[in-house]
Design a protein around this motif. Structure first.
Motif, mmCIF file in Angstrom:
data_model
loop_
_atom_site.group_PDB
_atom_site.id
_atom_site.type_symbol
_atom_site.label_atom_id
_atom_site.label_comp_id
_atom_site.label_asym_id
_atom_site.label_seq_id
_atom_site.Cartn_x
_atom_site.Cartn_y
_atom_site.Cartn_z
ATOM 1 N N ASP A 166 1.221 -0.653 0.006
ATOM 2 C CA ASP A 166 -0.573 0.321 -0.307
ATOM 3 C C ASP A 166 0.561 1.208 0.404
ATOM 4 O O ASP A 166 1.888 1.165 0.925
ATOM 5 C CB ASP A 166 -0.806 0.471 1.290
ATOM 6 C CG ASP A 166 -1.464 1.209 1.444
ATOM 7 O OD1 ASP A 166 -1.995 1.690 0.691
ATOM 8 O OD2 ASP A 166 -2.654 1.220 2.103
ATOM 9 N N PRO A 167 0.963 2.228 -0.846
ATOM 10 C CA PRO A 167 1.702 3.161 -1.458
ATOM 11 C C PRO A 167 1.394 4.274 0.373
ATOM 12 O O PRO A 167 2.050 4.468 0.454
ATOM 13 C CB PRO A 167 1.114 3.879 -2.017
ATOM 14 C CG PRO A 167 0.499 2.875 -3.097
ATOM 15 C CD PRO A 167 -0.354 2.100 -1.728
ATOM 16 N N SER A 168 0.599 4.478 1.187
ATOM 17 C CA SER A 168 -0.056 5.521 1.820
ATOM 18 C C SER A 168 1.182 4.724 3.552
ATOM 19 O O SER A 168 1.002 5.338 4.253
ATOM 20 C CB SER A 168 -1.358 5.358 2.113
ATOM 21 O OG SER A 168 -1.772 4.048 2.914
ATOM 22 N N ALA A 169 0.898 3.392 2.750
ATOM 23 C CA ALA A 169 2.533 2.610 4.699
ATOM 24 C C ALA A 169 3.484 2.544 3.976
ATOM 25 O O ALA A 169 4.218 2.453 4.751
ATOM 26 C CB ALA A 169 1.272 1.261 4.756
ATOM 27 N N ASP A 170 3.866 2.548 2.838
ATOM 28 C CA ASP A 170 5.615 2.298 2.006
ATOM 29 C C ASP A 170 6.163 4.017 2.609
ATOM 30 O O ASP A 170 6.388 3.930 1.549
ATOM 31 C CB ASP A 170 5.510 2.042 0.587
ATOM 32 C CG ASP A 170 6.851 1.437 0.273
ATOM 33 O OD1 ASP A 170 8.136 0.852 1.350
ATOM 34 O OD2 ASP A 170 6.998 1.466 -0.917
ATOM 35 N N LEU A 171 6.625 4.253 3.924
ATOM 36 C CA LEU A 171 7.112 5.963 4.310
ATOM 37 C C LEU A 171 7.950 5.017 5.488
ATOM 38 O O LEU A 171 8.583 5.736 5.501
ATOM 39 C CB LEU A 171 5.998 6.189 4.796
ATOM 40 C CG LEU A 171 5.048 6.519 3.767
ATOM 41 C CD1 LEU A 171 3.936 7.657 4.192
ATOM 42 C CD2 LEU A 171 5.676 8.024 2.689
#
Length: 385
Positions: free
Chosen positions: A344-349
């Motif tokens: 999930d891009p919003s978690a890839d932080l």
């Protein structure tokens, strides 16, 4: 959903950082605390582990025993957190990566740039996650700042101003206190004191929010308490990969400042200000308009902010919950790898080994520049030049 298995090295009884990690890892039910080597004293570590609920054969006496004990288990830990003294981070992280474990390492990841490059190369070679706990990047509104910058709300970013200043080492009479003295001793702390301890948090946050890396810097470092060999105050000017100008101040002698981590970002179309001591408000000033206060938990925020908000608006979320967001990211990353899907891009932080390496290169650049009357120094690790 089956919980992932989690283990911890360090963070024993009386530790400042251990409880924050245990709260963060367990908060969302993603990880089960199943193994630990919690103290440099083997029996104390085993005893504390058992009191925290570990079964006796997984309450280990030291990290080597834990590595051997977990290596062959079918239910071995999915993630190992390294929260030991700084000088041990490199060896422990390296050996667990080699054995195929995912690792979350406290900062600083290593004590030298060469060690940092070895960890980055090893993580890439093994395909294992090596994260670094720049935990303040887990705050919901810090994630929202990053999203606002990325979607162009501020336009081109002109200037970023970062601070991490406190006054807890300002008493010269306390200079011989063993709990303070080691921080300014090169034999124990390395080439930098205050910048390596606090400044790299502010520098990482500047890069995290702007999406740019520090390329070169000029530093003025000073020991305001003259008996100290290493700096207790530093002012750093830096230039970033996207053309942004950076200013950073970090100090341990700023009486009246308690924690003092603050970030301000100024672009063509507006400016943002966030302070860790008031983490539920983000101040947003669009060009030519009135100041707006963005509240954590309100409607209409970014997916990155929504994902990392747990309690309703008006209720405080603090540092352990920011740590929990790092663990939530890592759980998503580990599950995505196990299931062979995209993350999930919003978690890839979550902060990577590359971030830990860049921080260590900046530490050495600040030390070199400070000794050379502010000469501009290339702050990039050799492998990224």
């Amino acid at each position: 959903m089956t919980r992932l298995n989690w283990g911890m090295i360090g963070g024993g009884e009386g530790s400042q950082i251990g409880p924050a990690h245990r709260l963060g890892a367990g908060l969302d039910g993603e990880f089960a605390f199943v193994a630990g080597a919690l103290d440099h004293r083997p029996e104390a570590g085993r005893d504390y582990g058992r009191r925290l609920g570990l079964v006796p054969d997984r309450a280990y006496g030291d990290w080597r025993e834990m590595l051997e004990g977990e290596r062959g288990r079918a239910d071995r830990v999915d993630l190992v957190t390294v929260a030991t003294p700084n000088s041990t981070h490199f060896e422990i992280t390296r050996e667990f990566l080699k054995a195929g474990f995912h690792v979350l390492c406290e900062k600083p990841m290593t004590m030298t740039v060469g060690e940092g490059e070895e960890i980055v190369a090893l993580a890439r070679e093994t395909g294992r996650i090596c994260a670094v706990n720049y935990g303040y990047s887990g705050y919901s509104l810090v994630r929202h700042m990053k999203a606002m910058v990325a979607r162009g709300d501020l336009g081109r970013i002109r200037l970023v101003l970062a601070e991490f200043a406190h006054g807890h080492h300002a008493d010269a009479a306390d200079a011989d206190n063993p709990r303070v003295r080691w921080r300014y001793d090169p034999a124990q702390a390395g080439v930098s004191a205050q910048f390596a301890d606090c400044g790299i948090h502010a520098l990482h946050m500047a890069s995290f929010v702007t999406g740019q890396e520090v390329e070169r810097l000029s530093a003025d470092t000073v020991s305001c308490i003259e008996s100290r060999v290493l700096e207790d105050d530093a002012m750093v000017n830096f230039r970033m990969s996207g053309g942004t100008v950076g200013r950073l101040w970090t100090s341990s002698v700023a009486i009246g400042r308690q924690h003092g981590l603050t970030l301000q970002v100024f672009g063509e179309k507006g400016g943002l200000r966030w302070a860790q001591e008031q983490p539920n408000q983000l101040f947003w000033m669009p060009l030519g308009q009135r100041l707006q206060v963005i509240e954590r938990g309100e409607a209409g925020l970014s997916p990155e902010a929504d994902r990392t908000t747990r309690v309703t608006i008006g209720h405080a979320e603090g540092m352990p919950l920011a740590f929990a967001n790092i663990y939530k990211d890592l759980a998503e990353a580990i599950r995505a790898r196990k299931e062979g899907r995209d993350m999930d891009p919003s978690a890839d932080l979550y902060p990577r080994a590359e971030d830990g390496l860049r921080s260590m290169a900046a530490v050495f650049a600040v030390a070199e520049s400070g000794q050379a009357d502010g000469q501009w120094i290339d702050a990039r690790p050799p492998m990224f030049r």
